[in-house]
Write a protein that holds these residues in place. Structure first.
Motif, PDB file in Angstrom:
ATOM      1  N   TYR A 169     -45.349  71.869 111.826  1.00 45.72           N
ATOM      2  CA  TYR A 169     -46.210  70.727 111.530  1.00 45.72           C
ATOM      3  C   TYR A 169     -47.520  70.813 112.310  1.00 45.72           C
TER       4      TYR A 169
ATOM      5  N   LYS B 190     -43.018  65.049 110.063  1.00 47.55           N
ATOM      6  CA  LYS B 190     -43.326  66.446 110.348  1.00 47.55           C
ATOM      7  C   LYS B 190     -43.034  67.363 109.165  1.00 47.55           C
TER       8      LYS B 190
ATOM      9  N   GLU C 243     -38.103  62.533 112.561  1.00 43.14           N
ATOM     10  CA  GLU C 243     -39.066  63.617 112.314  1.00 43.14           C
ATOM     11  C   GLU C 243     -39.530  63.625 110.853  1.00 43.14           C
TER      12      GLU C 243
END
Length: 383
Positions: free
Chosen positions: A77, A70, A67
Motif C-alpha cells: 500500500y 490498504k 487494514e
C-alpha cells in the motif's frame, strides 16, 4: 497500550477479512480500471465502522480498521504514499535474485506446485512480479490517505464506545525493511542513505497515527522472511548485517514516538504455506528487542512456531516492555493452539513479574483467529 489489572486485554495483528464489495473496488483500483470513487469511499467508511463494531462485540479491547484501507496487501500500500519511486515489471534475472525480487526463497523452491496455485488464487503473482526503483528523493505523500484511515477508525470507535467505553484503536503500518523489498537504488549513494531517507518518510505516517490518539503497529514480516531467501547461499552473518541496518533505520523512523503508544509485529509472512525454512525466533530475538517499541507482537500458536514460547525462559524482557504472543489459530489447529496458548501465557506471565515489581501492569495477549471467526462481512449496501 491500555493496561488492566483484573484481566488480560485482547487485540490482534490487524488484518481481517475484507467485504466482497470492498474487494471488488480494490481489484479495480489495482488493475487500473475505472471505478466510482465516491462509492468506494462510502463503502470503505461503512466497512470500517462495521468491522470495528464486530471486533468490540467479539471482546477485542484494542481494535484495528481491519487494514481495509490498504487494499489487497499489508505492505505494498505504501507505494501510493511515497514520492521518489517507480514500479516496473521485474526482469527474469531480477526474479531469480533474492536481493532484487519481492518473492523467492527456499520454501518456494521446495514446493513449486503449491506456490504456482497459491499465487494465482491469492493474486500475489502479479504483485510479486514487480520491482520498485528508487529514482528520486524519498518523501511521504500519503497525508490524505492516512488522514482518511484515522478518521474512519476513530468514527467507528466513537460509534462503538457507548456499549464499549474502554475501547481503544490501532493502525498497522509498514516497517522500512518491508516497505520496498528488493528495491533498485538509483538516487542514493548507498543502502544506508536510502534506508534512513525511507525511515524519515515513514516517520510521518507513524507520527500522524500517534498524534491522533491511536496506537501505531509496525509490521515487519520481511525482516524474518529474508533469512530463508538469503541463507544459503549467503551466511547467517550476512543476514544479520542486512537486518541490523534495517532495525537501525526503524529506530530512526520511531524517533519521538512514545514507546507506550507503539507495537512491533513480526511474522514469517503468515501465508498459508509450508513455512519449512522459517528462521527460528531464538536466532532473531536480539534484533527484535532492539526495536524501540513498547510492545512486541509475534506468532506463538501455529505449528512452525508454537514451541518458541520457550525462548522466553532464557530471554529477559527489558523493563517496561509488553509481550503480545499470538495465541489462537484457525479451528483445525484448535487443540494445538490451545496448548501453545497456555505455554505462551505462562512464559509471558513469568516475564511479567519483574515488570510488576517496577509498577507495570499485566501483559496484553493477542487473540487472532477467534475474532475472525466471529465476524460477518459488511455489505457496503449490497442488495
Amino acid at each position: 497500550m491500555p493496561h488492566n489489572t483484573d484481566r488480560i486485554l485482547t487485540t490482534h495483528v490487524g488484518s481481517l477479512i475484507r467485504p466482497p464489495k470492498l474487494i471488488e473496488f480494490w481489484r479495480a483500483i489495482e488493475d487500473g480500471k475505472p471505478y466510482d470513487e465516491a462509492a468506494f469511499e462510502a463503502c470503505l467508511t461503512e466497512s470500517v465502522a462495521e468491522v470495528v463494531r464486530q471486533q468490540a462485540e467479539a471482546g477485542i479491547d484494542i481494535v484495528s480498521d481491519g487494514e481495509f484501507s490498504k487494499g489487497l496487501n499489508w505492505a505494498f500500500y505504501i507505494f501510493k504514499r511515497l514520492k521518489g519511486i517507480a514500479v516496473r515489471a521485474a526482469t527474469p534475472e531480477e526474479l531469480k535474485d533474492p536481493m532484487a525480487s519481492m518473492s523467492g526463497g527456499r520454501d518456494r523452491e521446495a514446493f513449486p506446485e503449491f506456490y504456482a496455485e497459491h499465487d494465482i488464487a491469492t493474486g500475489l503473482g502479479k504483485r510479486l512480479g514487480n520491482r520498485v526503483v528508487v529514482n528520486g528523493p524519498l518523501s511521504y505523500s500519503g497525508a490524505d490517505q492516512v488522514g482518511r484511515d484515522i478518521k474512519n477508525i476513530k468514527a467507528g470507535i466513537a460509534k462503538a464506545k457507548p456499549q464499549h467505553p474502554t475501547l481503544a484503536g490501532f493502525l498497522p503500518v509498514v516497517a522500512p525493511a518491508s516497505a520496498l523489498p528488493g528495491a533498485k537504488i538509483e538516487h542514493y549513494k548507498d543502502e544506508e542513505s536510502y534506508l534512513f531517507a525511507l525511515a524519515e518518510a515513514l516517520h510521518q505516517e507513524y507520527k500522524a497515527i500517534v498524534d491522533a490518539g491511536l496506537y501505531v503497529q509496525i509490521d515487519d514480516a520481511f525482516l524474518p522472511y529474508m533469512h530463508e531467501r538469503m541463507v544459503p547461499p549467503m551466511s547467517n552473518a550476512d543476514y544479520l548485517r542486512w537486518a541490523q541496518l534495517r532495525v537501525d533505520a526503524l529506530n530512526h523512523a520511531l524517533k519521538g514516538i512514545p514507546e507506550e503508544r507503539s507495537r512491533y509485529h513480526i511474522c514469517w509472512g503468515s501465508w498459508n504455506g509450508p513455512h519449512a525454512f522459517d528462521v527460528p525466533l531464538k536466532d532473531i530475538i536480539a534484533l527484535l528487542l532492539q526495536v524501540r517499541a513498547g510492545h512486541y507482537s509475534f506468532e506463538a500458536a501455529n505449528p512452525r512456531h508454537a514451541h518458541e514460547w520457550r525462548v522466553w525462559e532464557s530471554v529477559n524482557l527489558p523493563p517496561g516492555k509488553v509481550l503480545i504472543p499470538g495465541r489462537d489459530q484457525p479451528r483445525h489447529q484448535h487443540r494445538r493452539a490451545s496448548r501453545a496458548g497456555r505455554r505462551a501465557h505462562r512464559a509471558a506471565g513469568e516475564n511479567r513479574r519483574p515488570r510488576e515489581r517496577h509498577g507495570r501492569q499485566p501483559t496484553a495477549v493477542l487473540r487472532k483467529a477467534r475474532s475472525r471467526a466471529a465476524f460477518t462481512r459488511p455489505s457496503c449496501g449490497r442488495s
